[in-house]
Design an enzyme around this catalytic site. Structure first.
Site, short mmCIF file in Angstrom:
data_model
loop_
_atom_site.label_atom_id
_atom_site.label_comp_id
_atom_site.label_asym_id
_atom_site.label_seq_id
_atom_site.Cartn_x
_atom_site.Cartn_y
_atom_site.Cartn_z
N SER A 10 45.20 40.12 38.64
CA SER A 10 43.85 39.69 38.98
C SER A 10 42.61 40.23 38.13
O SER A 10 41.85 39.59 37.93
CB SER A 10 43.50 39.93 40.67
OG SER A 10 44.49 39.25 41.37
N THR A 11 43.05 41.41 37.85
CA THR A 11 41.84 42.27 37.04
C THR A 11 42.39 42.98 35.88
O THR A 11 43.38 43.31 35.69
CB THR A 11 41.06 43.20 37.87
OG1 THR A 11 42.14 44.43 38.27
CG2 THR A 11 40.66 42.78 39.20
#
Length: 182
Positions: A10-11
């Site tokens: 996600s990041t």
């Protein structure tokens, strides 16, 4: 026939290493650092366009591919229409079989249900913390940069360029521009 891997975190602070290690035997691996909540992930779209009849798409975990049942089933149906099977390694699911297709649908629905319960509990926790005065939300960091953004807007610099220069999102620049007009 090719085995195509898909890995996602996600990041930018998260690592793809564990997924890439599990997908090391794939012929090609598409990888990205994008939120799973987004349906229009660039590498996912490229992977879906790339696969051909007889290929196998492999992911390490279900939540790396989709965050809700609707999106999961859309992907599965798209792959099935192309004659491509889907393998979820940690669950032992393979959509080449009728049982695998059934299990994918059931597990996807359960995962969506669990996520919705988690979000509900999180909202309840935040509401309780607010009542106790312990939760105030995050500081509006983008609006603190209004003094930097407004002069750039007045100079006619494009909003995407302002966002890049100041280090805030394009939507934040647009909000600042709107509030400055009012």
């Amino acid at each position: 026939m090719a085995v195509i891997g898909y890995a996602r975190v996600s990041t930018t602070g998260q690592s793809l290493d564990a997924q890439l290690k599990a997908l090391a035997d794939c012929d090609k691996v598409f990888q990205e650092k994008e939120s799973g909540a987004k349906d229009d992930r660039p590498q996912l779209q490229l992977m879906l366009e790339f696969v051909r009849e007889g290929d196998h798409v492999r992911v390490t975990k279900l939540d790396r591919l989709a965050r809700n049942t609707r999106h999961l089933l859309e992907i599965a149906e798209f792959l099935q229409a192309k004659g491509v099977s889907l393998q979820i390694l940690n669950l032992g699911i393979n959509t080449k079989t009728p049982t695998g297709k059934l299990m994918l649908t059931m597990v996807g629905a359960i995962a969506t249900f669990e996520r919705e319960l988690m979000l509900e509990r999180q909202a309840e926790g935040i509401a309780l913390a607010r009542l106790r005065g312990k939760y105030k939300g995050r500081k509006p960091t983008a609006m603190l940069k209004k003094k930097e953004v407004v002069p750039l807007l007045e100079q006619g610099i494009p909003k995407p360029e302002i966002a890049r220069r100041v280090g805030i999102s394009l939507s934040s620049v647009q909000r600042i521009a709107k509030s400055n007009k009012e």
